[in-house]
Design a protein around this motif. Structure first.
Motif, PDB file in Angstrom:
ATOM      1  N   TYR A 116       0.972  -1.200  -0.055  1.00  0.00           N
ATOM      2  CA  TYR A 116       0.102   0.039  -0.040  1.00  0.00           C
ATOM      3  C   TYR A 116       0.696   1.150  -0.235  1.00  0.00           C
ATOM      4  CZ  TYR A 116      -3.026   3.559   1.079  1.00  0.00           C
ATOM      5  OH  TYR A 116      -4.461   5.231   1.645  1.00  0.00           O
ATOM      6  N   TRP A 117       2.070   1.472   0.869  1.00  0.00           N
ATOM      7  CA  TRP A 117       2.531   2.470   1.072  1.00  0.00           C
ATOM      8  C   TRP A 117       3.378   2.663  -0.397  1.00  0.00           C
ATOM      9  CZ3 TRP A 117       5.052   0.620   6.194  1.00  0.00           C
ATOM     10  CH2 TRP A 117       4.690   0.831   7.337  1.00  0.00           C
ATOM     11  N   ILE A 118       4.424   1.663  -0.600  1.00  0.00           N
ATOM     12  CA  ILE A 118       4.654   1.274  -2.648  1.00  0.00           C
ATOM     13  C   ILE A 118       3.834   1.953  -3.468  1.00  0.00           C
ATOM     14  CG2 ILE A 118       5.115   0.304  -4.604  1.00  0.00           C
ATOM     15  CD1 ILE A 118       6.347  -1.404  -2.411  1.00  0.00           C
ATOM     16  N   ILE A 119       1.914   1.404  -3.645  1.00  0.00           N
ATOM     17  CA  ILE A 119       1.227   2.272  -4.216  1.00  0.00           C
ATOM     18  C   ILE A 119       1.018   3.641  -3.762  1.00  0.00           C
ATOM     19  CG2 ILE A 119      -1.024   1.776  -4.527  1.00  0.00           C
ATOM     20  CD1 ILE A 119      -1.026  -0.723  -4.981  1.00  0.00           C
ATOM     21  N   GLU A 120       0.529   3.803  -2.375  1.00  0.00           N
ATOM     22  CA  GLU A 120       0.597   5.505  -2.219  1.00  0.00           C
ATOM     23  C   GLU A 120       1.715   6.874  -2.965  1.00  0.00           C
ATOM     24  OE1 GLU A 120      -1.228   9.034  -0.508  1.00  0.00           O
ATOM     25  OE2 GLU A 120      -2.081   6.593  -0.059  1.00  0.00           O
ATOM     26  N   TYR A 121       2.625   6.472  -1.896  1.00  0.00           N
ATOM     27  CA  TYR A 121       4.143   7.139  -2.471  1.00  0.00           C
ATOM     28  C   TYR A 121       5.474   7.136  -3.852  1.00  0.00           C
ATOM     29  CZ  TYR A 121       2.710   7.403   2.493  1.00  0.00           C
ATOM     30  OH  TYR A 121       1.642   8.221   3.723  1.00  0.00           O
ATOM     31  N   ILE A 122       5.101   5.277  -3.324  1.00  0.00           N
ATOM     32  CA  ILE A 122       5.782   5.857  -5.285  1.00  0.00           C
ATOM     33  C   ILE A 122       5.236   5.315  -6.765  1.00  0.00           C
ATOM     34  CG2 ILE A 122       7.231   3.833  -6.730  1.00  0.00           C
ATOM     35  CD1 ILE A 122       8.632   3.576  -4.046  1.00  0.00           C
ATOM     36  N   LEU A 123       4.344   5.577  -6.755  1.00  0.00           N
ATOM     37  CA  LEU A 123       2.999   5.010  -7.802  1.00  0.00           C
ATOM     38  C   LEU A 123       2.771   6.377  -8.116  1.00  0.00           C
ATOM     39  CD1 LEU A 123       2.494   0.980  -8.535  1.00  0.00           C
ATOM     40  CD2 LEU A 123       4.287   2.162  -9.663  1.00  0.00           C
ATOM     41  N   THR A 124       1.876   6.639  -6.868  1.00  0.00           N
ATOM     42  CA  THR A 124       1.226   7.737  -7.368  1.00  0.00           C
ATOM     43  C   THR A 124       1.610   8.602  -6.463  1.00  0.00           C
ATOM     44  OG1 THR A 124      -0.089   7.264  -5.992  1.00  0.00           O
ATOM     45  CG2 THR A 124      -0.764   7.008  -7.556  1.00  0.00           C
ATOM     46  N   PRO A 125       3.226   9.587  -6.416  1.00  0.00           N
ATOM     47  CA  PRO A 125       3.235  10.167  -5.435  1.00  0.00           C
ATOM     48  C   PRO A 125       2.673  11.683  -5.367  1.00  0.00           C
ATOM     49  CG  PRO A 125       4.624  10.263  -7.679  1.00  0.00           C
ATOM     50  CD  PRO A 125       3.979   9.642  -7.425  1.00  0.00           C
ATOM     51  N   LYS A 126       1.825  12.361  -6.659  1.00  0.00           N
ATOM     52  CA  LYS A 126       1.084  13.777  -6.551  1.00  0.00           C
ATOM     53  C   LYS A 126      -0.352  13.022  -6.047  1.00  0.00           C
ATOM     54  CE  LYS A 126       4.496  15.262 -10.305  1.00  0.00           C
ATOM     55  NZ  LYS A 126       4.615  15.886 -11.713  1.00  0.00           N
ATOM     56  N   THR A 127      -0.400  12.256  -5.574  1.00  0.00           N
ATOM     57  CA  THR A 127      -2.220  12.156  -5.000  1.00  0.00           C
ATOM     58  C   THR A 127      -1.855  11.832  -3.818  1.00  0.00           C
ATOM     59  OG1 THR A 127      -3.057  11.556  -7.280  1.00  0.00           O
ATOM     60  CG2 THR A 127      -4.133  11.200  -5.587  1.00  0.00           C
TER      61      THR A 127
END
Length: 138
Positions: free
Chosen positions: A93-104
């Motif tokens: 989840y953190w990877i999705i939140e902070y790496i894959l969607t850093p601007k959202t």
């Protein structure tokens, strides 16, 4: 004469079921702790996006636990791999939140009730659960 139900078998069933439900509850609580808002309160208020996000993680974890239970060597082994499944989903989840969607800010969007983000996170959590479950079939 074949015995279909033994006391030992029934105790094993109860042990695995209880441990699985405990891990599922633990996982959902850990998932809730990763957000800055109260998932339960927002769900009570009717926030569908939060419900989707939280229970997508729950279903993904249940998929992992299902696989772990089928391939574990013992209850302790199943418990350890269940905990690893919880941690893997949190990290994913953190990877999705902070790496894959850093601007959202996905957490903020879900808190605001953005159902599209909630559905996306629901699907991502199930996908991660399936990948982790498949990786546990050693």
């Amino acid at each position: 004469m074949k015995t279909y139900l033994t006391a030992e078998g029934f105790i094993n069933f109860l042990s695995y079921t209880g441990t699985g439900l405990l891990l599922l509850l633990l996982g959902v609580l850990v998932f809730e702790l990763t957000t800055k808002f109260s998932d339960r309160e927002l769900i009570r208020q009717g926030n569908i996006a939060v419900a989707l996000k939280l229970w997508g993680k729950g279903i993904g974890l249940a998929i992992v636990l299902y696989t772990v239970w089928g391939h574990s060597l013992s209850l302790f082994d199943a418990f350890i791999w269940g905990v690893i499944g919880i941690l893997t989903q949190v990290i994913s989840y953190w990877i999705i939140e902070y790496i894959l969607t850093p601007k959202t800010n996905l957490a903020q969007k879900v808190e605001e009730g953005n159902v599209a983000i909630g559905v996306s996170l629901f699907g991502a959590s199930i996908a991660v659960g399936l990948i982790v479950a498949g990786s546990l079939t050693y």
